[in-house]
Motif scaffolding. Structure first.
Motif, PDB file in Angstrom:
ATOM      1  N   MET A  77      60.613  63.321  -6.221  1.00 46.65           N
ATOM      2  CA  MET A  77      60.957  61.922  -6.035  1.00 46.65           C
ATOM      3  C   MET A  77      60.357  61.120  -7.185  1.00 46.65           C
ATOM      4  SD  MET A  77      60.833  61.357  -1.953  1.00 46.65           S
ATOM      5  CE  MET A  77      62.199  60.232  -2.085  1.00 46.65           C
ATOM      6  N   ASP A  78      61.048  60.081  -7.584  1.00 48.30           N
ATOM      7  CA  ASP A  78      60.637  59.313  -8.744  1.00 48.30           C
ATOM      8  C   ASP A  78      59.754  58.118  -8.398  1.00 48.30           C
ATOM      9  OD1 ASP A  78      62.098  60.999 -10.379  1.00 48.30           O
ATOM     10  OD2 ASP A  78      63.918  59.822 -10.150  1.00 48.30           O
ATOM     11  N   SER A  79      59.787  57.667  -7.176  1.00 41.97           N
ATOM     12  CA  SER A  79      59.065  56.466  -6.787  1.00 41.97           C
ATOM     13  C   SER A  79      57.551  56.685  -6.835  1.00 41.97           C
ATOM     14  CB  SER A  79      59.477  56.071  -5.367  1.00 41.97           C
ATOM     15  OG  SER A  79      58.712  54.978  -4.932  1.00 41.97           O
ATOM     16  N   GLU A  80      56.822  55.617  -7.177  1.00 48.19           N
ATOM     17  CA  GLU A  80      55.371  55.689  -7.191  1.00 48.19           C
ATOM     18  C   GLU A  80      54.813  55.811  -5.769  1.00 48.19           C
ATOM     19  OE1 GLU A  80      52.149  52.502  -8.331  1.00 48.19           O
ATOM     20  OE2 GLU A  80      53.073  53.363 -10.123  1.00 48.19           O
ATOM     21  N   LEU A  81      55.467  55.167  -4.808  1.00 47.37           N
ATOM     22  CA  LEU A  81      55.062  55.231  -3.409  1.00 47.37           C
ATOM     23  C   LEU A  81      56.129  55.972  -2.618  1.00 47.37           C
ATOM     24  CD1 LEU A  81      53.201  54.362  -1.026  1.00 47.37           C
ATOM     25  CD2 LEU A  81      54.680  52.348  -0.802  1.00 47.37           C
ATOM     26  N   ILE A  82      55.708  56.985  -1.888  1.00 40.31           N
ATOM     27  CA  ILE A  82      56.618  57.741  -1.025  1.00 40.31           C
ATOM     28  C   ILE A  82      56.135  57.578   0.405  1.00 40.31           C
ATOM     29  CG2 ILE A  82      57.511  60.024  -0.437  1.00 40.31           C
ATOM     30  CD1 ILE A  82      56.894  60.823  -3.361  1.00 40.31           C
ATOM     31  N   GLU A  83      57.050  57.155   1.290  1.00 41.74           N
ATOM     32  CA  GLU A  83      56.723  57.014   2.708  1.00 41.74           C
ATOM     33  C   GLU A  83      57.508  58.059   3.492  1.00 41.74           C
ATOM     34  OE1 GLU A  83      55.417  52.485   3.378  1.00 41.74           O
ATOM     35  OE2 GLU A  83      57.585  52.760   3.141  1.00 41.74           O
ATOM     36  N   ILE A  84      56.788  58.792   4.329  1.00 40.39           N
ATOM     37  CA  ILE A  84      57.364  59.909   5.092  1.00 40.39           C
ATOM     38  C   ILE A  84      57.134  59.666   6.571  1.00 40.39           C
ATOM     39  CG2 ILE A  84      57.290  62.407   5.475  1.00 40.39           C
ATOM     40  CD1 ILE A  84      55.931  62.547   2.624  1.00 40.39           C
ATOM     41  N   ARG A  85      58.178  59.901   7.370  1.00 41.16           N
ATOM     42  CA  ARG A  85      58.047  59.813   8.823  1.00 41.16           C
ATOM     43  C   ARG A  85      58.393  61.181   9.403  1.00 41.16           C
ATOM     44  NH1 ARG A  85      61.530  55.329  10.762  1.00 41.16           N
ATOM     45  NH2 ARG A  85      63.155  56.901  10.926  1.00 41.16           N
ATOM     46  N   TRP A  86      57.499  61.716  10.193  1.00 42.46           N
ATOM     47  CA  TRP A  86      57.654  63.015  10.851  1.00 42.46           C
ATOM     48  C   TRP A  86      58.100  62.802  12.287  1.00 42.46           C
ATOM     49  CZ3 TRP A  86      56.285  67.598   8.257  1.00 42.46           C
ATOM     50  CH2 TRP A  86      55.615  67.423   7.044  1.00 42.46           C
ATOM     51  N   HIS A  87      59.112  63.553  12.713  1.00 42.65           N
ATOM     52  CA  HIS A  87      59.574  63.527  14.101  1.00 42.65           C
ATOM     53  C   HIS A  87      59.437  64.930  14.678  1.00 42.65           C
ATOM     54  CE1 HIS A  87      61.528  59.520  14.159  1.00 42.65           C
ATOM     55  NE2 HIS A  87      61.645  59.742  12.863  1.00 42.65           N
ATOM     56  N   GLY A  88      58.719  65.028  15.770  1.00 43.24           N
ATOM     57  CA  GLY A  88      58.550  66.322  16.418  1.00 43.24           C
ATOM     58  C   GLY A  88      58.301  66.139  17.890  1.00 43.24           C
ATOM     59  N   ARG A  89      57.852  67.203  18.490  1.00 42.25           N
ATOM     60  CA  ARG A  89      57.449  67.168  19.896  1.00 42.25           C
ATOM     61  C   ARG A  89      55.984  67.566  19.958  1.00 42.25           C
ATOM     62  NH1 ARG A  89      61.490  66.302  23.351  1.00 42.25           N
ATOM     63  NH2 ARG A  89      63.608  66.669  22.641  1.00 42.25           N
ATOM     64  N   GLY A  90      55.302  67.047  20.962  1.00 37.74           N
ATOM     65  CA  GLY A  90      53.887  67.369  21.125  1.00 37.74           C
ATOM     66  C   GLY A  90      53.660  68.868  21.104  1.00 37.74           C
ATOM     67  N   GLY A  91      52.765  69.326  20.248  1.00 38.72           N
ATOM     68  CA  GLY A  91      52.456  70.736  20.143  1.00 38.72           C
ATOM     69  C   GLY A  91      53.140  71.443  18.983  1.00 38.72           C
ATOM     70  N   GLN A  92      54.078  70.768  18.305  1.00 41.78           N
ATOM     71  CA  GLN A  92      54.775  71.398  17.183  1.00 41.78           C
ATOM     72  C   GLN A  92      54.038  71.252  15.858  1.00 41.78           C
ATOM     73  OE1 GLN A  92      58.744  69.579  17.411  1.00 41.78           O
ATOM     74  NE2 GLN A  92      59.510  71.644  17.834  1.00 41.78           N
ATOM     75  N   GLY A  93      53.112  70.339  15.778  1.00 39.61           N
ATOM     76  CA  GLY A  93      52.316  70.209  14.570  1.00 39.61           C
ATOM     77  C   GLY A  93      52.683  69.064  13.649  1.00 39.61           C
ATOM     78  N   ALA A  94      53.423  68.076  14.115  1.00 38.01           N
ATOM     79  CA  ALA A  94      53.784  66.944  13.249  1.00 38.01           C
ATOM     80  C   ALA A  94      52.541  66.191  12.779  1.00 38.01           C
ATOM     81  CB  ALA A  94      54.728  65.987  13.980  1.00 38.01           C
ATOM     82  N   VAL A  95      51.595  65.956  13.672  1.00 42.10           N
ATOM     83  CA  VAL A  95      50.382  65.226  13.320  1.00 42.10           C
ATOM     84  C   VAL A  95      49.549  66.048  12.331  1.00 42.10           C
ATOM     85  CG1 VAL A  95      48.226  64.255  14.225  1.00 42.10           C
ATOM     86  CG2 VAL A  95      50.374  63.912  15.468  1.00 42.10           C
ATOM     87  N   THR A  96      49.440  67.339  12.590  1.00 45.08           N
ATOM     88  CA  THR A  96      48.707  68.218  11.670  1.00 45.08           C
ATOM     89  C   THR A  96      49.364  68.225  10.295  1.00 45.08           C
ATOM     90  OG1 THR A  96      47.945  69.617  13.485  1.00 45.08           O
ATOM     91  CG2 THR A  96      47.938  70.599  11.287  1.00 45.08           C
ATOM     92  N   SER A  97      50.685  68.274  10.256  1.00 46.83           N
ATOM     93  CA  SER A  97      51.405  68.260   8.981  1.00 46.83           C
ATOM     94  C   SER A  97      51.088  67.002   8.184  1.00 46.83           C
ATOM     95  CB  SER A  97      52.913  68.350   9.213  1.00 46.83           C
ATOM     96  OG  SER A  97      53.256  69.598   9.745  1.00 46.83           O
ATOM     97  N   ALA A  98      51.093  65.866   8.845  1.00 46.24           N
ATOM     98  CA  ALA A  98      50.807  64.601   8.167  1.00 46.24           C
ATOM     99  C   ALA A  98      49.383  64.604   7.603  1.00 46.24           C
ATOM    100  CB  ALA A  98      51.020  63.423   9.119  1.00 46.24           C
ATOM    101  N   GLU A  99      48.445  65.136   8.367  1.00 40.71           N
ATOM    102  CA  GLU A  99      47.059  65.210   7.897  1.00 40.71           C
ATOM    103  C   GLU A  99      46.942  66.131   6.679  1.00 40.71           C
ATOM    104  OE1 GLU A  99      44.771  66.559  11.240  1.00 40.71           O
ATOM    105  OE2 GLU A  99      45.136  64.726  12.380  1.00 40.71           O
ATOM    106  N   LEU A 100      47.597  67.286   6.744  1.00 39.75           N
ATOM    107  CA  LEU A 100      47.492  68.274   5.672  1.00 39.75           C
ATOM    108  C   LEU A 100      48.127  67.784   4.371  1.00 39.75           C
ATOM    109  CD1 LEU A 100      48.207  71.503   7.730  1.00 39.75           C
ATOM    110  CD2 LEU A 100      46.029  70.853   6.676  1.00 39.75           C
ATOM    111  N   ILE A 101      49.280  67.131   4.478  1.00 39.95           N
ATOM    112  CA  ILE A 101      49.939  66.646   3.259  1.00 39.95           C
ATOM    113  C   ILE A 101      49.096  65.543   2.611  1.00 39.95           C
ATOM    114  CG2 ILE A 101      51.497  64.858   4.150  1.00 39.95           C
ATOM    115  CD1 ILE A 101      52.760  67.510   1.849  1.00 39.95           C
ATOM    116  N   ALA A 102      48.454  64.715   3.431  1.00 42.18           N
ATOM    117  CA  ALA A 102      47.578  63.672   2.881  1.00 42.18           C
ATOM    118  C   ALA A 102      46.379  64.296   2.167  1.00 42.18           C
ATOM    119  CB  ALA A 102      47.112  62.731   3.998  1.00 42.18           C
ATOM    120  N   GLN A 103      45.770  65.308   2.764  1.00 37.93           N
ATOM    121  CA  GLN A 103      44.635  65.974   2.133  1.00 37.93           C
ATOM    122  C   GLN A 103      45.037  66.595   0.794  1.00 37.93           C
ATOM    123  OE1 GLN A 103      43.196  68.847   4.963  1.00 37.93           O
ATOM    124  NE2 GLN A 103      42.589  67.286   6.441  1.00 37.93           N
TER     125      GLN A 103
END
Length: 191
Positions: free
Chosen positions: A1-27
């Motif tokens: 992606m070319d933009s300086e700021l990238i905003e990502i929204r994760w959609h999942g179900r509890g227990g699939q790891g959406a929250v963990t994914s967001a944490e890991l990509i930020a790290q």
């Protein structure tokens, strides 16, 4: 992606790891020297209930906005059933990217590919084969990286080791396999 700021929204179900994914990509983004946020959006949901998580990644500047993301550049869908019941593409910027966990062919999503870039991966199959469980967070990270190039795939190694310990190697293998197997259909622009 070319933009300086990238905003990502994760959609999942509890227990699939959406929250963990967001944490890991930020790290991983922070380890690359970028500025990043990763945060969940859920209340008293139970396992299996729809959840969302968010990321912001900025190449050069600190991120001061702490609000939820309503107009993302990228939407990642961990559970394909959410396509039918939720408005996962709500607010997705024109020309943005939808990354979907699905066993269907990319041609099965013509309504999406008319407005957005579409990336597909059978993340559930890869997770079952590589991890022995249908938890798709690391496979979807591989798909996201293939579809967007938001960060380098090698930046994921240390966050995965920190999070998964002795299971890190399996997760790294699943991530890399998903990166290789993700199919991307880019939006055709006229002009």
């Amino acid at each position: 992606m070319d933009s300086e700021l990238i905003e990502i929204r994760w959609h999942g179900r509890g227990g699939q790891g959406a929250v963990t994914s967001a944490e890991l990509i930020a790290q991983a983004a922070i380890a690359e020297g970028k500025f990043a946020q990763g945060f969940p959006s859920f209340g008293p949901e139970r396992r299996g209930a729809p959840v969302m998580a968010y990321n912001r990644i900025n190449q050069h500047h600190p991120i001061r906005n702490r609000a939820g993301i309503t107009q993302p550049d990228v939407v990642v869908v961990l559970d394909p059933s959410l396509l039918a019941i939720g408005k996962v593409t709500s607010g997705l910027k024109d020309g943005g990217t939808v990354v979907i966990n699905t066993s269907k062919a990319i041609e099965a999503f013509p309504e999406l590919s008319e407005r957005w870039n579409v990336a597909i991966i059978d993340a559930t199959r890869i997770a079952r084969e590589e991890l022995g469980v249908p938890i798709v967070n690391t496979t979807m990270l591989g798909a996201l990286l293939k579809a967007t190039g938001a960060i380098d795939i090698s930046a994921m190694t240390e966050p995965l080791k920190g999070r998964f310990g002795r299971l890190a190697d399996k997760n790294i293998k699943a991530l890399k396999r998903a990166f290789e197997e993700t199919q991307v259909k880019e939006l055709k622009t006229v002009g």
